[in-house]
Every structure is written in structure tokens, then in C-alpha cells.
Write an enzyme that holds these catalytic residues in place. Sequence first.
Site: not given
Length: 339
Positions: A141-142, A197, A222, A303
Site C-alpha cells: 500500500s501507499c 507495520g 497521508h 496515496n
Amino acid sequence: MMKKKIALIGYGVIGKRVADAIARQDDMELAGVCDVISDWRIQTAVKKGYSVYAATEDAQDSMQKAGISLAGNMADLLGVAHLVVDCTPKKIAAQNVEIYKERGIKFILQGGEKHETTGHSFSAENNYASALNRDSTRVVSCNTTSILRTLTALKKAGLLQSARGTLLRRATDPWESHLGGIMNTLVPEKDIPSHQGPDAQSVDSELDIVTMAVKVPQTLSHLHYWNVRLTWKADKKEVIEAFQTSTRITLINYSDGLVSNNTIKEKYLDMGRPWGDMYEVALWQDMLKVEGDELYYAYVVDNQAIVIPETIDAIRALTGIEKSAVSSIKKTNESLGII
């Protein structure tokens, strides 16, 4: 060398950007784009001269009624491609995987899918070599991409011991903010660590990392805050030099008026980037602070754009048209105007 033909399934926020990026490369070509929509989004693909395919029979009927000239259906597109990039919503992508496997075609998924779906998660500067000639991978993901870029740079410099990050996440994509999102509230992700994480650890299991996340009422990008435990009491210069080894981290300064995500977005619009896209992590250099063996920094993530160069590199790795991560990253960067 014959160009590899790439099929694009899902012409949405990420898909349309991947399609344009593929079209810019000299060692691959866009075989076509496939979707179920018949509105302005896919009509833009037609105007760009892309071959358009219908994903389902129902979609074929509605697209033809909308006057869209179709090159065929999804099976037709897969039949002429060497690899498929799936940018559909995650429930649809998971269903499509079975089709790709049955046809024996290589495929790339986006970060909404689980690591187990492909058994490999990709970040160009971290694990390009492990993706060479694989049948499938997942571009993370971004947010995870940004985490891996920054922490990989520190790790390669021998500076990284552990990392703890707090993510302020945009509520929804800008184009559909009229459909949902949040207003006048903050929504914390209830689990610590948040999923980013562990997702980063799917690429690099050695990372000692914990993330926390909160959804905020804006749609532009973000924002991350990081506290990193260093392996020694480094100085700021050493840290900056480590970040500068990544061509996909750009150092910005608060003192230059880049004080918010909207001002950063405006800069990239002024630069002439398509959609004002920022493929790089924009990390504040003059905010960065080192106290003994602790490092503090913050950055902004686009994003909608950050995973685009990663996807192009993943195509090269899976098809084997470029063995070197450095060479692929350089080619991708030059094609997208990353300097």
C-alpha cells in the site's frame, strides 16, 4: 527485444495512473484496459487511444449502450498479454486471481490484498531481486511503501535499530469525497500495531517496527510522524545523507512555505505533474531532529501516486526484462520525471 504486453484490469484511481505510466515505457506496452464502468472514467481511456475491454457480460452491454467501442472481453485481453496488473477493489481482485492462475499468466496485485495471496510483497528499493521471474507479487500500500522507502534507506546506512510511527490517514480518495468519508471527527484505528507495520514486515521481516494510525477528515494525502532508535549517536548530516540515497525520497523545507499537504500538492501541480502526482515521499528536512540515538522526522505521502513507480518496477522484475533494481528504478524515474 520484444516489448512485454501488459493488461490492466481496473481503470480507477490507481489503474488509470498505471496505464499512463506503462504507456511511457520503452520496454513494455499497454495491451489494453478492462473494467465494468461506462461513465466518464473509461471514456477518458477511449479518448487516450487505449484499447478497452469489458470485464463482464453485463458490463459489455452497458458499455456498448454508452457508445464505447470495445476490443473484446477480459478473456480476450488476457489472451494477448504477458502479465496482468490488477487494480480492482480487493474483493474483485481476489476472485480474479483464480482466473490468472488458470490461464497461467503472471499477475501483480495492489496493497489491498493479503500477502498470502501472492506469497510475495514488493518494494523496489528493498527486495526487487527476490521478485525476478516470479509468477506474482503484491505492490504494498501507499503508506507501507513510504515506510519501506524511508526505513530501508536508514537500514542500508546501518543506522536503523527500531522504528515507531504514527500515521494520519486521509479519509477517502478526493474524487469520491462526495460519496463518503468523515467530517468533524477523528477515527483511530483500534489495533496497535495498525496494519501498516506488519505489512512492512511482509517485505522485510527484519524490521523492528510498530505503527499507530488515525483517520482524519481530509482527502489530499497521508502524514507520518516517526521516532527511530538509531544504532549509534549519529548526527543530522548522516541521517540526511542516508535519506538522499533513495531517489524516491524528496527532502523539502518548512521554511520554503511547504507547511502543509495542500501547499505540497500545489507545488507538484505547478511542476506540471499529471494530476499533481507526487511519486516521492516528501520528507521535511528542516523539521528532522536527532537527539542522541533518537531520530524524529515527518513526511507526506500521496496515496494516489506513490505506488505507480513501484508497479512499473514490479512489471520489469516479474517479466525479467530488467535484472537490476538500480537500472529499473532509473528507467522508471526518468519516464515519470522523478529527478
